[in-house]
Design a protein around this motif. Sequence first.
Motif, PDB file in Angstrom:
ATOM      1  N   ASN A 228       0.757  -1.211   0.008  1.00  0.00           N
ATOM      2  CA  ASN A 228      -0.053  -0.016  -0.139  1.00  0.00           C
ATOM      3  C   ASN A 228       0.996   1.392  -0.103  1.00  0.00           C
ATOM      4  OD1 ASN A 228       0.798   0.085   2.564  1.00  0.00           O
ATOM      5  ND2 ASN A 228      -1.068   0.403   3.679  1.00  0.00           N
ATOM      6  N   ILE A 229       2.176   1.138  -0.429  1.00  0.00           N
ATOM      7  CA  ILE A 229       2.951   2.299  -0.532  1.00  0.00           C
ATOM      8  C   ILE A 229       2.719   2.935  -1.639  1.00  0.00           C
ATOM      9  CG2 ILE A 229       5.424   3.178  -0.649  1.00  0.00           C
ATOM     10  CD1 ILE A 229       6.193   0.498   0.859  1.00  0.00           C
TER      11      ILE A 229
ATOM     12  N   ASN B  94       4.430   5.899   6.783  1.00  0.00           N
ATOM     13  CA  ASN B  94       4.107   4.674   7.391  1.00  0.00           C
ATOM     14  C   ASN B  94       3.805   4.926   8.771  1.00  0.00           C
ATOM     15  OD1 ASN B  94       3.455   1.997   7.526  1.00  0.00           O
ATOM     16  ND2 ASN B  94       5.583   1.391   7.927  1.00  0.00           N
ATOM     17  N   TYR B  95       2.786   5.520   9.332  1.00  0.00           N
ATOM     18  CA  TYR B  95       2.381   5.872  10.666  1.00  0.00           C
ATOM     19  C   TYR B  95       1.121   6.256  10.897  1.00  0.00           C
ATOM     20  CZ  TYR B  95       2.663  10.601   9.231  1.00  0.00           C
ATOM     21  OH  TYR B  95       2.448  12.059   8.755  1.00  0.00           O
TER      22      TYR B  95
ATOM     23  N   GLU C 285      -5.861   4.555   5.854  1.00  0.00           N
ATOM     24  CA  GLU C 285      -6.048   3.246   4.983  1.00  0.00           C
ATOM     25  C   GLU C 285      -7.614   2.715   4.935  1.00  0.00           C
ATOM     26  OE1 GLU C 285      -3.164   0.631   6.025  1.00  0.00           O
ATOM     27  OE2 GLU C 285      -3.686   0.227   8.058  1.00  0.00           O
TER      28      GLU C 285
ATOM     29  N   ARG D 297      -0.226   7.075   6.682  1.00  0.00           N
ATOM     30  CA  ARG D 297      -0.939   6.002   5.809  1.00  0.00           C
ATOM     31  C   ARG D 297      -1.769   5.000   6.668  1.00  0.00           C
ATOM     32  NH1 ARG D 297       3.413   4.740   3.281  1.00  0.00           N
ATOM     33  NH2 ARG D 297       3.978   3.081   4.386  1.00  0.00           N
ATOM     34  N   LYS D 298      -1.440   4.789   8.006  1.00  0.00           N
ATOM     35  CA  LYS D 298      -2.104   3.863   8.704  1.00  0.00           C
ATOM     36  C   LYS D 298      -3.445   4.256   9.031  1.00  0.00           C
ATOM     37  CE  LYS D 298       2.049   0.992  10.281  1.00  0.00           C
ATOM     38  NZ  LYS D 298       2.806   0.755  11.434  1.00  0.00           N
TER      39      LYS D 298
ATOM     40  N   ILE E 197      11.557   4.984   2.267  1.00  0.00           N
ATOM     41  CA  ILE E 197      11.065   3.797   1.712  1.00  0.00           C
ATOM     42  C   ILE E 197      12.337   3.113   0.635  1.00  0.00           C
ATOM     43  CG2 ILE E 197       9.417   3.192  -0.410  1.00  0.00           C
ATOM     44  CD1 ILE E 197       7.917   5.478   0.475  1.00  0.00           C
TER      45      ILE E 197
END
Length: 326
Positions: free
Chosen positions: A84-85, A259-260, A305, A301-302, A181
Motif C-alpha cells: 500500500n505504498i 508509514n505511521y 487506509e 497512511r495507517k 522507503i
Amino acid sequence: MKTLLRFTLALLAMPLLLAGCLTTADDGTEMVIPKTKQNDYLSKTVSPQTYGFEVYPVQGGISYRGTCHLHARHMASANFIKGNIPVIDIRGSAARKKMDALLDVSSPSSWIEFATSQRFDADFMGWNDQVMPYRGVYNTGGVDAYAGRISQLRIKQLMIEDVPFYIRMATGSIGPLARGIEIPKVDAVIGWETLSQFEYIQFDLRNESVQFSSTIPYVPHEQLVMTQAMIVKLPNYGLAVRGAIYGESMPILLDFAGNYNFARGDKRVTSTKQVSIGDIAFRKVPTLMLPVHNSPPRAGRKMLEEYIVTICNKKGVVYFELHPED
C-alpha cells in the motif's frame, strides 16, 4: 524510543533546517555530482517563461511560479508497485523514459534523482545567467537541488506536460525525500504542486491503487461517504484539510507516503485521545513526535487506509468513503 527514531529518520523530508554536508555512501548507492560537473550542467538553462511559468525575485536570487499542464478528459488508474505504498510506474515519451515515483501530497514540491532527470531529458531552468536552487526548509540530505522541467510524463494514457521538479544533484538516490522507503526504490517524488492540478485523485490504500482525472469531476457515492473535509491552504506545505485535536480546530496534513498513524509537533505523547477530520473522529490514535515543534500535525497512511480518499482540489474538498464491501 527506537520506533520514534526510525520514524524521525523516515520523515526527514519534512520542513526541517539541518546543517552539514552529505557523506557519500561507501557502497556507491549514492554519488554526489562534483561541483565542477554540476556547473557544466547548470550552464545550459532554459527560461521558465518558455513553459508559461513566471520568474520573480526572492532573497538571494530568483524563483519560478507555475506548474504543469493537463489534457482535458484524461483519466487513468495505476496499481502501487509494492503493497500500500503509493509508488507507481510513470513513463515518458520514449521507451527508455521510466521511473518509480512516490505520490506525496504532503510535499509541496516535486523531486527527482539526477540520473532519472537525464533519462527524461530534463531542462534546468534559469534566467539572465541565474539558476534556481532550492531555498526551502525541506531536508535534501545536504545535496543541492535546482529547479528543472520535464516535457512529458505518462500514467498509462494520461499525459502531464511541462512538469516542474527540483533536480537533486546526486545519482542513485533521492535521499531523505524518499521518506525512508527502500523497496521499491524511489526515483522521483510527485508533490502537491503537480497533484493539485487534477480534477480529482483517489487513493485506495486497501486495494493498493490510485485513480486520476484531469478534468472530469468526481461524483461521490452518497451511501458510502462518511465525511467531506475542506481543504486548507498552508503556504510551504502540501495538502491539508480542516481538522481538530480533541476539539481544538487546526489544519491537518494528509500524508499517504508516511508509514505511521498520526504525528504532531506540539506535544510528546504515545497516543492522542481524539483526532477529527471532517465528521470522522479517530480515538486513541497512536502518535509520534514530529522533529519540529511548530509543524502542522499529520495523518499518516495507517490512519487513512480504512477509507477510500478522493481529493478534489478544485472543489476544495476531500471525500472519505467506505469500501463497498464494508
